[in-house]
Design a protein around this motif. Structure first.
Motif, mmCIF file in Angstrom:
data_model
loop_
_atom_site.group_PDB
_atom_site.id
_atom_site.type_symbol
_atom_site.label_atom_id
_atom_site.label_comp_id
_atom_site.label_asym_id
_atom_site.label_seq_id
_atom_site.Cartn_x
_atom_site.Cartn_y
_atom_site.Cartn_z
ATOM 1 N N ALA A 8 0.874 -1.301 -0.083
ATOM 2 C CA ALA A 8 -0.079 0.114 -0.033
ATOM 3 C C ALA A 8 0.832 1.185 -0.061
ATOM 4 N N ALA A 9 2.088 1.229 0.634
ATOM 5 C CA ALA A 9 2.856 2.417 0.648
ATOM 6 C C ALA A 9 3.214 2.833 -0.908
ATOM 7 N N ARG A 10 3.571 1.689 -1.681
ATOM 8 C CA ARG A 10 3.872 1.848 -2.910
ATOM 9 C C ARG A 10 2.748 2.655 -3.837
ATOM 10 N N ALA A 11 1.528 1.782 -3.466
ATOM 11 C CA ALA A 11 0.333 2.512 -4.287
ATOM 12 C C ALA A 11 0.020 3.915 -3.833
ATOM 13 N N ALA A 12 0.326 4.361 -2.498
ATOM 14 C CA ALA A 12 -0.055 5.724 -2.005
ATOM 15 C C ALA A 12 1.171 6.608 -2.653
ATOM 16 N N ALA A 13 2.269 6.223 -2.845
ATOM 17 C CA ALA A 13 3.682 7.013 -3.080
ATOM 18 C C ALA A 13 3.464 7.294 -4.576
ATOM 19 N N GLY A 14 2.992 6.181 -5.225
ATOM 20 C CA GLY A 14 2.881 6.069 -6.661
ATOM 21 C C GLY A 14 4.273 5.890 -7.332
ATOM 22 N N VAL A 15 5.218 5.498 -6.677
ATOM 23 C CA VAL A 15 6.309 4.986 -7.307
ATOM 24 C C VAL A 15 6.979 3.948 -6.477
ATOM 25 N N GLU A 16 7.808 2.998 -7.200
ATOM 26 C CA GLU A 16 8.271 1.944 -6.055
ATOM 27 C C GLU A 16 9.737 2.429 -5.172
ATOM 28 N N GLU A 17 10.316 3.604 -5.808
ATOM 29 C CA GLU A 17 11.633 3.702 -5.051
ATOM 30 C C GLU A 17 11.490 5.444 -5.459
ATOM 31 N N ALA A 35 9.852 12.733 2.362
ATOM 32 C CA ALA A 35 9.245 11.653 1.440
ATOM 33 C C ALA A 35 7.681 12.527 1.533
ATOM 34 N N LEU A 36 7.118 12.731 2.641
ATOM 35 C CA LEU A 36 5.866 13.172 2.945
ATOM 36 C C LEU A 36 5.730 14.547 2.252
ATOM 37 N N ALA A 37 6.734 15.250 2.261
ATOM 38 C CA ALA A 37 6.507 16.632 1.660
ATOM 39 C C ALA A 37 6.508 16.685 0.086
ATOM 40 N N VAL A 38 6.544 15.553 -0.273
ATOM 41 C CA VAL A 38 6.646 15.633 -2.021
ATOM 42 C C VAL A 38 5.155 15.675 -2.317
ATOM 43 N N GLU A 39 4.746 16.369 -3.481
ATOM 44 C CA GLU A 39 3.517 16.429 -3.951
ATOM 45 C C GLU A 39 3.115 15.186 -4.540
ATOM 46 N N LEU A 50 -0.210 8.503 1.906
ATOM 47 C CA LEU A 50 1.000 7.951 2.268
ATOM 48 C C LEU A 50 1.220 8.353 3.812
ATOM 49 N N SER A 51 0.857 9.450 4.268
ATOM 50 C CA SER A 51 1.160 9.903 5.691
ATOM 51 C C SER A 51 0.499 8.951 6.579
ATOM 52 N N ARG A 52 -0.748 8.376 6.343
ATOM 53 C CA ARG A 52 -1.285 7.477 7.125
ATOM 54 C C ARG A 52 -0.741 6.118 7.144
#
Length: 88
Positions: A8-17, A35-39, A50-52
């Motif tokens: 789920a972190a990958r899905a929320a971030a929109g990237v693998e790394e 990481a959380l400051a990225v739009e 992602l923050s949750r």
């Protein structure tokens, strides 16, 4: 510092790394704040922000569990973001 996202972190971030360039000695907490400051785009339906996810995640630093978010990091560290997993 390389951050790798799983499930789920990958899905929320929109990237693998993604890579961050923070000063050596920056904490895991500082890296997570960066990481959380990225739009980011809105995650897929049913995926929390992602923050949750980060708030409930576990972390590996170079494949070793890290529980203290104040731990200082090195520029070459790899941080894995592991959200809670269900199943058995």
């Amino acid at each position: 510092m390389l951050v790798r996202y799983f499930a789920a972190a990958r899905a929320a971030a929109g990237v693998e790394e993604e890579t961050y360039h923070l000063p050596a000695g920056s904490s895991l907490e500082s890296l997570l704040e960066a990481a959380l400051a990225v739009e980011r785009p809105t995650p897929p339906e049913g995926t929390p922000e992602l923050s949750r996810i980060v708030a409930r995640s576990s972390f590996l630093r170079n494949e070793v569990a890290v529980r203290d978010r104040s731990v200082p990091l090195d520029a070459g560290d790899v941080i894995d973001v592991l959200p809670p997993f269900a199943g058995g």
